[in-house]
Design an enzyme around this catalytic site. Sequence first.
Site, short mmCIF file in Angstrom:
data_model
loop_
_atom_site.label_atom_id
_atom_site.label_comp_id
_atom_site.label_asym_id
_atom_site.label_seq_id
_atom_site.Cartn_x
_atom_site.Cartn_y
_atom_site.Cartn_z
NE ARG A 1 -4.21 -1.63 0.13
CZ ARG A 1 -4.34 -2.67 -0.71
NH1 ARG A 1 -3.42 -2.93 -1.61
NH2 ARG A 1 -5.42 -3.45 -0.66
CG HIS B 1 -3.11 -0.82 -6.74
ND1 HIS B 1 -3.53 -0.20 -5.60
CD2 HIS B 1 -3.20 -2.15 -6.48
CE1 HIS B 1 -3.87 -1.11 -4.69
NE2 HIS B 1 -3.67 -2.31 -5.21
N1 LIG Z 1 -0.35 -4.19 -5.12
C1 LIG Z 1 -1.29 -5.10 -5.29
O1 LIG Z 1 -1.76 -5.32 -6.40
C2 LIG Z 1 -1.76 -5.91 -4.13
C3 LIG Z 1 -1.39 -5.58 -2.85
N2 LIG Z 1 -1.77 -6.38 -1.80
C4 LIG Z 1 -1.33 -6.02 -0.44
O2 LIG Z 1 -0.56 -7.08 0.09
C5 LIG Z 1 -0.85 -7.19 1.48
C6 LIG Z 1 -0.40 -8.53 2.02
O3 LIG Z 1 -1.28 -9.55 1.59
P1 LIG Z 1 -1.20 -11.03 2.21
O4 LIG Z 1 0.16 -11.59 2.08
O5 LIG Z 1 -2.33 -11.80 1.64
O6 LIG Z 1 -1.45 -10.71 3.76
P2 LIG Z 1 -1.23 -11.63 5.02
O7 LIG Z 1 -2.15 -11.17 6.07
O8 LIG Z 1 -1.25 -13.07 4.63
O9 LIG Z 1 0.28 -11.31 5.46
C7 LIG Z 1 0.63 -10.18 6.18
C8 LIG Z 1 2.03 -10.33 6.76
O10 LIG Z 1 2.41 -9.09 7.37
C9 LIG Z 1 2.88 -9.35 8.68
N3 LIG Z 1 2.59 -8.22 9.57
C10 LIG Z 1 1.40 -7.59 9.76
N4 LIG Z 1 1.54 -6.60 10.66
C11 LIG Z 1 2.84 -6.61 11.04
C12 LIG Z 1 3.58 -5.84 11.96
N5 LIG Z 1 3.03 -4.84 12.66
N6 LIG Z 1 4.89 -6.14 12.12
C13 LIG Z 1 5.45 -7.15 11.43
N7 LIG Z 1 4.80 -7.91 10.54
C14 LIG Z 1 3.51 -7.64 10.35
C15 LIG Z 1 2.14 -10.60 9.13
O11 LIG Z 1 2.84 -11.23 10.19
C16 LIG Z 1 2.13 -11.40 7.83
O12 LIG Z 1 3.36 -12.07 7.68
C17 LIG Z 1 -2.34 -6.90 1.54
O13 LIG Z 1 -2.73 -6.48 2.83
C18 LIG Z 1 -2.52 -5.81 0.49
O14 LIG Z 1 -2.43 -4.54 1.09
C19 LIG Z 1 -2.50 -7.52 -1.99
C20 LIG Z 1 -2.89 -7.88 -3.25
C21 LIG Z 1 -2.58 -7.09 -4.42
O1 LIG Z 2 -6.40 -7.32 -3.31
C1 LIG Z 2 -5.86 -6.26 -2.97
O2 LIG Z 2 -5.67 -5.94 -1.80
C2 LIG Z 2 -5.42 -5.34 -4.01
O3 LIG Z 2 -4.69 -4.43 -3.76
C3 LIG Z 2 -5.91 -5.61 -5.38
O4 LIG Z 2 -5.41 -4.75 -6.31
#
Ligand SMILES: NC(=O)C1=CN([C@@H]2O[C@H](COP(=O)(O)OP(=O)(O)OC[C@H]3O[C@@H](n4cnc5c(N)ncnc54)[C@H](O)[C@@H]3O)[C@@H](O)[C@H]2O)C=CC1
Ligand SMILES: O=C(O)C(=O)CO
Length: 313
Positions: A228, A276
């Site tokens: 993000r 994005h």
């Molecule tokens: N740019 C894009 O197109 C996309 C971006 N995203 C972003 O990717 C992020 C991650 O997705 P997932 O891997 O599915 O999430 P997830 O919930 O499986 O993994 C999150 C990770 O962050 C760590 N974490 C959270 N808070 C923390 C803290 N305060 N200190 C240390 N570690 C911390 C957790 O321990 C975990 O390892 C999403 O929340 C989203 O914002 C997701 C999909 C697409």
């Molecule tokens: O799935 C998400 O969180 C995304 O950012 C998709 O673009």
Amino acid sequence: MDIIFHHPTFDTQFWLDGMQQQLPGATVRQWHPGDNQPADYALVWHPPVEMLSGRRELKGVFALGAGVDSILSKLQAHPDMLPDGVPLFRLEDTGMALQMQEYAVSQVLHWFRRFDDYQALKQQAKWQPLEDYRREDFTIGLLGAGVLGGKVAESLAAWGFPVRCWSRSKKNYPGVTSYAGTEELSAFLNGTRVLINLLPNTPQTVGIINSQLLEQLADEAFIMNLARGVHLVENDLLAALESGKVKGAMLDVFAKEPLPANSPLWKHPRIAITPHLAAVTRPLEAMEYIAKTIREIEKGESPSGQVSLHNGY
Ligand SMILES: NC(=O)C1=CN([C@@H]2O[C@H](COP(=O)(O)OP(=O)(O)OC[C@H]3O[C@@H](n4cnc5c(N)ncnc54)[C@H](O)[C@@H]3O)[C@@H](O)[C@H]2O)C=CC1
Ligand SMILES: O=C(O)C(=O)CO
């Protein structure tokens, strides 16, 4: 079983038909303002407050993406939007991990083989072989090592890079050194040459990639922000590029999206930008996953993918 659907940009009919096929006994409808008819499940992205508020009968709300920050921030402003006890689910992988792997691996190899430097030399019509970077000087660090970060870490380890990750609790990914908690953040950063961000947006992670963090990385570091925009202090990145501490950045997400035309990020020669799309929701995989989760809920099981409202992700 009744399912309501709202997404501002997706092909709604495709989703209604697809969910109907996945769950033949269900009635799936697009939600319209004023529709207060009962529903068992809601599939949403940027839902209007009135779509969900007061629906105590819901057995689950599904966010049609991986990050739930926009829903949770709306929930803060309108606490009654999600009735107490209604679980919120998000998409776990559903085809996004492979897209993140493609994005991260291709860019790391691009930096590692110095294609940016050769592109700059090409502009000057210069035929000049440069010294190779060595893998041992190219430690890659994943900020966030959950569903997506973990998979990205594994794919980079398979390319023979030293890979480490930082998360809330220790992880056990093959070939990846795990660091956990704020007390291990400095050790994680020390020696990291390529920093890839896949953290969720929470109060604890906003602004985490700032000058203090960048200063702790290896010299001539590279930054990839795939999570993000609010994680990165853009002016601190620009200053670190100016000082030479950071050599290049690849940004997919921005504090303000679309990135305003007057942003200095656009023109910077060592910043690459994508709009994005590092990983987008793949409808078929997502529908299959949601249907599987609904079947588990109906059987009284506790499926994975439930968002912790306390942790904020
Ligand atoms: N740019 C894009 O197109 C996309 C971006 N995203 C972003 O990717 C992020 C991650 O997705 P997932 O891997 O599915 O999430 P997830 O919930 O499986 O993994 C999150 C990770 O962050 C760590 N974490 C959270 N808070 C923390 C803290 N305060 N200190 C240390 N570690 C911390 C957790 O321990 C975990 O390892 C999403 O929340 C989203 O914002 C997701 C999909 C697409
Ligand atoms: O799935 C998400 O969180 C995304 O950012 C998709 O673009």
